[in-house]
Design an enzyme around this catalytic site. Structure first.
Site, PDB file in Angstrom:
ATOM      1  N   HIS A 146       0.850  -1.190   0.000  1.00  0.00           N
ATOM      2  CA  HIS A 146       0.000   0.000   0.000  1.00  0.00           C
ATOM      3  C   HIS A 146       0.891   1.247   0.000  1.00  0.00           C
ATOM      4  CE1 HIS A 146       1.059  -0.572   4.240  1.00  0.00           C
ATOM      5  NE2 HIS A 146       0.999   0.749   4.306  1.00  0.00           N
TER       6      HIS A 146
ATOM      7  N   HIS B 166       5.516   6.012  -0.792  1.00  0.00           N
ATOM      8  CA  HIS B 166       6.294   4.830  -1.154  1.00  0.00           C
ATOM      9  C   HIS B 166       5.503   3.566  -0.838  1.00  0.00           C
ATOM     10  CE1 HIS B 166       6.966   5.242   3.161  1.00  0.00           C
ATOM     11  NE2 HIS B 166       7.192   3.927   3.164  1.00  0.00           N
TER      12      HIS B 166
END
Length: 176
Positions: free
Chosen positions: A37, A119
């Site tokens: 995620h 990220h």
């Protein structure tokens, strides 16, 4: 007391590509693809009343859907690497969505988060040599995903652990 964070999910086809990047670092704890995620805002451990307020306020977010590209690999920790991640290519829509989450959390009394760096964590590292991580990044660092559509964001809960899941979707919020 739930531990919460908001995030965008990584589609299965992009996650499958990320799994091909596994390996090559001794002692790395690779994240399971179903837990990939992009965190928007870490909330932390909150009581049930605040969790309900957070879920309600997030329901008021009105943003357009957008596309994201993962572009390159890097590491957190400098001379003592602690995680390897796929970077998210600069994206105004993503940054605006994250900033709105940040404003909501501060209005609800939470402390400001540190500087946001979007990220996808691929592995958590413990006692990994800087040389191994540098070699890994030299071989795989030019990774780039295909663009993927972000039709919603979610509110996840997790158990207190060293990270990497399991995560449970507590609420989902469509982007128009």
């Amino acid at each position: 007391m739930p531990r919460l964070f908001t995030a965008i999910e990584i589609p299965e086809e992009v996650g499958s590509g990320l799994t091909l990047l596994r390996g090559g670092i001794s002692g790395a704890r690779w994240i399971n693809p179903e837990f990939y995620h992009v965190t928007l805002r870490f909330v932390g451990d909150v009581d049930d009343a605040l969790a309900r307020d957070i879920a309600q306020m997030l329901g008021q977010v009105r943003r357009k859907a957008f596309d994201v590209v993962l572009d390159g690999l890097d590491q957190f920790g400098g001379h003592k690497p602690r995680a390897v991640f796929a970077s998210v290519k600069a994206n105004t829509a993503l940054l605006e969505l994250q900033a709105e989450h940040e404003r909501i959390m501060q209005r609800l009394g939470l402390s400001p988060e540190r500087t946001y760096k979007p990220h996808v964590t691929l592995a958590r590292l413990r006692d990994a040599s800087t040389r191994q991580v540098a070699d890994y990044l030299a071989l795989r660092g030019l990774y780039r995903s295909t663009p993927f559509h972000v039709p919603r964001f979610v509110l996840y809960s997790s158990r207190d652990s060293v990270g990497g899941g399991p995560y449970i979707v507590e609420a989902e919020y469509p982007l128009t």
